[in-house]
Design a protein around this motif. Sequence first.
Motif, PDB file in Angstrom:
ATOM      1  N   LEU A 143       0.849  -1.187   0.000  1.00 15.48           N
ATOM      2  CA  LEU A 143       0.000   0.000   0.000  1.00 15.48           C
ATOM      3  C   LEU A 143       0.884   1.236   0.000  1.00 15.48           C
ATOM      4  N   LEU A 144       0.784   2.025  -1.049  1.00 17.92           N
ATOM      5  CA  LEU A 144       1.461   3.321  -1.122  1.00 17.92           C
ATOM      6  C   LEU A 144       0.405   4.387  -0.851  1.00 17.92           C
ATOM      7  N   ASP A 145       0.315   4.787   0.392  1.00 15.91           N
ATOM      8  CA  ASP A 145      -0.733   5.717   0.808  1.00 15.91           C
ATOM      9  C   ASP A 145      -0.346   7.153   0.460  1.00 15.91           C
ATOM     10  N   GLU A 146      -1.355   7.944   0.087  1.00 14.90           N
ATOM     11  CA  GLU A 146      -1.154   9.360  -0.245  1.00 14.90           C
ATOM     12  C   GLU A 146      -0.159   9.523  -1.401  1.00 14.90           C
ATOM     13  N   LEU A 147      -0.382   8.800  -2.483  1.00 15.09           N
ATOM     14  CA  LEU A 147       0.534   8.869  -3.631  1.00 15.09           C
ATOM     15  C   LEU A 147       0.686  10.286  -4.157  1.00 15.09           C
ATOM     16  N   ASP A 148      -0.406  11.049  -4.132  1.00 11.71           N
ATOM     17  CA  ASP A 148      -0.342  12.415  -4.666  1.00 11.71           C
ATOM     18  C   ASP A 148       0.316  13.394  -3.703  1.00 11.71           C
ATOM     19  N   SER A 149       0.861  12.891  -2.584  1.00 11.26           N
ATOM     20  CA  SER A 149       1.700  13.722  -1.715  1.00 11.26           C
ATOM     21  C   SER A 149       3.181  13.437  -1.922  1.00 11.26           C
ATOM     22  N   GLY A 150       3.480  12.354  -2.639  1.00 10.00           N
ATOM     23  CA  GLY A 150       4.864  11.947  -2.819  1.00 10.00           C
ATOM     24  C   GLY A 150       5.641  12.885  -3.736  1.00 10.00           C
ATOM     25  N   HIS A 151       6.955  12.941  -3.526  1.00  9.28           N
ATOM     26  CA  HIS A 151       7.812  13.782  -4.362  1.00  9.28           C
ATOM     27  C   HIS A 151       7.888  13.204  -5.771  1.00  9.28           C
ATOM     28  N   PRO A 152       7.774  14.041  -6.818  1.00 10.93           N
ATOM     29  CA  PRO A 152       7.804  13.519  -8.197  1.00 10.93           C
ATOM     30  C   PRO A 152       9.053  12.709  -8.511  1.00 10.93           C
ATOM     31  N   GLY A 153      10.198  13.096  -7.952  1.00 11.66           N
ATOM     32  CA  GLY A 153      11.425  12.343  -8.216  1.00 11.66           C
ATOM     33  C   GLY A 153      11.362  10.935  -7.663  1.00 11.66           C
ATOM     34  N   LEU A 154      10.786  10.802  -6.478  1.00 12.84           N
ATOM     35  CA  LEU A 154      10.643   9.480  -5.875  1.00 12.84           C
ATOM     36  C   LEU A 154       9.688   8.615  -6.688  1.00 12.84           C
ATOM     37  N   LEU A 155       8.600   9.204  -7.129  1.00 13.17           N
ATOM     38  CA  LEU A 155       7.611   8.436  -7.880  1.00 13.17           C
ATOM     39  C   LEU A 155       8.162   7.993  -9.232  1.00 13.17           C
ATOM     40  N   SER A 156       8.984   8.832  -9.847  1.00 10.18           N
ATOM     41  CA  SER A 156       9.556   8.430 -11.136  1.00 10.18           C
ATOM     42  C   SER A 156      10.492   7.241 -10.978  1.00 10.18           C
ATOM     43  N   GLU A 157      11.151   7.133  -9.831  1.00 12.68           N
ATOM     44  CA  GLU A 157      12.022   5.986  -9.567  1.00 12.68           C
ATOM     45  C   GLU A 157      11.217   4.694  -9.420  1.00 12.68           C
ATOM     46  N   LEU A 158       9.958   4.834  -9.015  1.00 11.11           N
ATOM     47  CA  LEU A 158       9.106   3.662  -8.857  1.00 11.11           C
ATOM     48  C   LEU A 158       8.558   3.143 -10.181  1.00 11.11           C
ATOM     49  N   ASN A 159       8.585   3.992 -11.201  1.00 12.22           N
ATOM     50  CA  ASN A 159       7.940   3.618 -12.460  1.00 12.22           C
ATOM     51  C   ASN A 159       8.488   2.322 -13.044  1.00 12.22           C
ATOM     52  N   GLN A 160       9.810   2.186 -13.003  1.00 11.09           N
ATOM     53  CA  GLN A 160      10.411   0.985 -13.583  1.00 11.09           C
ATOM     54  C   GLN A 160       9.980  -0.268 -12.837  1.00 11.09           C
ATOM     55  N   ALA A 161       9.955  -0.159 -11.496  1.00 11.98           N
ATOM     56  CA  ALA A 161       9.568  -1.318 -10.697  1.00 11.98           C
ATOM     57  C   ALA A 161       8.127  -1.740 -10.998  1.00 11.98           C
ATOM     58  N   LEU A 162       7.245  -0.776 -11.214  1.00 10.89           N
ATOM     59  CA  LEU A 162       5.833  -1.085 -11.425  1.00 10.89           C
ATOM     60  C   LEU A 162       5.548  -1.590 -12.833  1.00 10.89           C
ATOM     61  N   SER A 163       6.307  -1.111 -13.809  1.00  8.44           N
ATOM     62  CA  SER A 163       5.995  -1.488 -15.197  1.00  8.44           C
ATOM     63  C   SER A 163       6.817  -2.664 -15.705  1.00  8.44           C
ATOM     64  N   LEU A 164       8.120  -2.718 -15.361  1.00 12.83           N
ATOM     65  CA  LEU A 164       8.981  -3.768 -15.895  1.00 12.83           C
ATOM     66  C   LEU A 164       9.160  -4.943 -14.951  1.00 12.83           C
ATOM     67  N   GLY A 165       8.850  -4.737 -13.669  1.00 14.08           N
ATOM     68  CA  GLY A 165       9.000  -5.823 -12.721  1.00 14.08           C
ATOM     69  C   GLY A 165      10.423  -6.059 -12.280  1.00 14.08           C
ATOM     70  N   VAL A 166      11.292  -5.083 -12.457  1.00 12.80           N
ATOM     71  CA  VAL A 166      12.647  -5.131 -11.930  1.00 12.80           C
ATOM     72  C   VAL A 166      12.918  -3.813 -11.227  1.00 12.80           C
ATOM     73  N   CYS A 167      13.763  -3.850 -10.193  1.00 19.76           N
ATOM     74  CA  CYS A 167      14.008  -2.639  -9.421  1.00 19.76           C
ATOM     75  C   CYS A 167      15.443  -2.650  -8.901  1.00 19.76           C
TER      76      CYS A 167
END
Length: 368
Positions: free
Chosen positions: A207-231
Amino acid sequence: MRRKTREQVERLVQEMATELAELRSPGIREAVHREAQRIGEAAAHEAIETYRSRMDNRLHSIRDTAVKQATEAVLDRTRQTLEDANRTYLEQAKEQAREIFHDSVPPVISVQIDRAPPVRVTENSHEVLPDVILVLKARCHALLVGPAGTGKSTIAQQVARTLDLEFHALSLGPTTPMSKIFGYYDAHGTYHDTPFRRAFEEGGLMLLDELDSGHPGLLSELNQALSLGVCAFADDMVTAHPDFRVIATANTYGTGPDRQYTGRQALDAATLDRFVILDVPVDEALEERLALAQAPTREAEALEVLHLVRKLRATAREKRLPVMFSPRASIDSAKLIQAGACVEEAVEWRVLRGISDAHRAALGADAS
């Protein structure tokens, strides 16, 4: 008839009338409420039969022949009236029991995907829960968007229990560091993992609570993990476990701050593209069940506050006022009432606290 005998009969009849009045008092509703979940409408029928048995036992216990004859005469004249009254009351009580049973017992939700066995949920749940389960069973990640207090985080916990996934949670904010997601090495060279790492590598619901409070830089780092399945974690590159799932929550659709959620960040389109987005509005049926469950012996007062909260919520929405009346206001008020607070105290302490005089006037809730 002797005066003493008449007095005895009158007193006996008065006692019976009192018993009948007690049976019809709010106390029977509480008794039915307590029993409804276990035996449903049978509780109302049992209450009526218990009264009739008590009435007959009282008659049989009379030893004075004159009193007994006089009482039998009274009962002969009134028995049909009592039967009619009891029959009417029984139907009302049975209907009431059915309503209480329906309101008190959460509906059973069954979700089936393809040929897999259906997933069943029997606890109190939001109306969108089946949709969230479907999204995660389809191996997608979900973004739940809705006002505060609508149960988004609770939905994530229920999904984890339903799908038998380990539950992990993290609340995001503008200053949440990368290390809280990806881990870090301390000064002694020891790697410290995170809930996200454990869910990603070992399987589980994150659970990533309050996603729209997160820093954009942090969220961009998560993109690869969520889409490609590697981190890329601090110590190694890790491949996602097949049972890794993410539910994120937000109060906005990633468009930035608004009149109610002034501290929200704009979300990048690439981040939003990683999620199936589901609306989570206020589920008023769930709100009522949860509120009344908190005040089992003061249901009428809890309902009074619940209706007020709903009225204020509708007015605030209609007039676009920057005030919020979430289901938490109804539920917390019911808790206060059950603990001994009066309706006025609960409303002032939990519903209207902090609201300016101008907004109270606009809501129609000013002191005057």
